[in-house]
Design an enzyme around this catalytic site. Structure first.
Site, short mmCIF file in Angstrom:
data_model
loop_
_atom_site.label_atom_id
_atom_site.label_comp_id
_atom_site.label_asym_id
_atom_site.label_seq_id
_atom_site.Cartn_x
_atom_site.Cartn_y
_atom_site.Cartn_z
N GLN A 136 0.84 -1.22 -0.08
CA GLN A 136 0.03 -0.19 0.03
C GLN A 136 0.75 1.14 -0.02
O GLN A 136 0.29 2.26 -0.39
CB GLN A 136 -0.89 -0.14 1.02
CG GLN A 136 -1.99 -1.12 1.08
CD GLN A 136 -2.94 -1.07 2.11
OE1 GLN A 136 -2.64 -1.56 3.27
NE2 GLN A 136 -4.04 -0.28 2.13
N GLU A 148 -5.12 -7.98 5.42
CA GLU A 148 -3.66 -7.80 5.22
C GLU A 148 -2.90 -8.64 4.44
O GLU A 148 -2.12 -8.34 3.45
CB GLU A 148 -2.85 -7.24 6.48
CG GLU A 148 -3.63 -6.10 7.23
CD GLU A 148 -3.99 -4.79 6.54
OE1 GLU A 148 -3.34 -4.70 5.52
OE2 GLU A 148 -4.89 -4.29 6.88
N HIS A 151 -3.86 -8.60 0.68
CA HIS A 151 -2.77 -7.38 0.14
C HIS A 151 -1.77 -8.11 -0.33
O HIS A 151 -1.17 -7.71 -1.42
CB HIS A 151 -2.60 -6.35 0.86
CG HIS A 151 -3.76 -5.24 1.22
ND1 HIS A 151 -4.10 -4.51 0.02
CD2 HIS A 151 -4.44 -4.65 1.96
CE1 HIS A 151 -5.04 -3.58 0.40
NE2 HIS A 151 -5.22 -3.69 1.66
ZN LIG Z 1 -6.69 -2.62 2.83
#
Ligand SMILES: [Zn+2]
Length: 172
Positions: free
Chosen positions: A51, A137, A140
């Site tokens: 991210q 997470e 991700h």
């Molecule tokens: Zn997220």
């Protein structure tokens, strides 16, 4: 420490599969410190390295409430080694898909194995918000977003909206 830019849908890097961390060196320690600063600033409760555009298997998390002391946690190369049959519905959001909240069904409990910042292997059974957050997470790290778990119609609508916003930003 520095606040890094959080990448936003439909940035293609969000679909990358992140690489395992092979050595916990200064670069990883700096990344983790920056991720915490970025996550607290946002503010959010969990952040995956991708991210902030770093495709490495690193997750930061802090599930403490506002009135509690901070509980920063780092998960390096986290993996789910067991999932419960029972599922749970939680309203999820994501710093890379701002202002969108949708109910997502996931296993209620998961057993997680990871490496900590000292290089030690750790294992814990997560439930409640912890279970939801660590699954979100780890997704991700595999290029999966929480909108992949909702209806195709809703996902299409959200993706279209963010694609339009990105086009508008690029035109400015
Ligand atoms: Zn997220």
């Amino acid at each position: 420490m520095a606040i890094r830019d959080i990448i936003i849908l439909p940035d293609k890097r969000l679909r990358l599969v992140s690489e395992p961390v092979t050595a916990i060196d200064d670069a990883i320690r700096t990344l983790v410190a920056d991720m915490f600063e970025t996550m607290y600033d946002a503010p959010g409760i969990g952040l995956a390295a991708i991210q902030v555009a770093v495709p490495k298997r690193v997750v930061t998390m802090d599930l403490s409430r506002k009135d509690e002391e901070k509980q920063p946690r780092v998960f390096i190369n986290p993996e789910i080694v067991w999932t419960s049959e029972e599922a749970n519905l939680y309203e999820e959001g994501c710093l890379s898909i701002p202002e969108v909240h949708e109910d997502v069904e996931r296993p209620e409990r998961v057993r997680v194995r990871w490496t900590d910042l000292d290089g030690q292997t750790r294992e814990e059974t997560a439930d409640g918000l912890f279970a939801t957050c660590i699954q979100h997470e780890i997704d991700h790290l595999n290029g999966v977003l929480f909108i992949d778990h909702i209806s195709r119609l809703k996902r299409h609508f959200i993706t279209k909206k963010f694609t339009k916003m990105a086009a508008r930003r690029a035109a400015e």
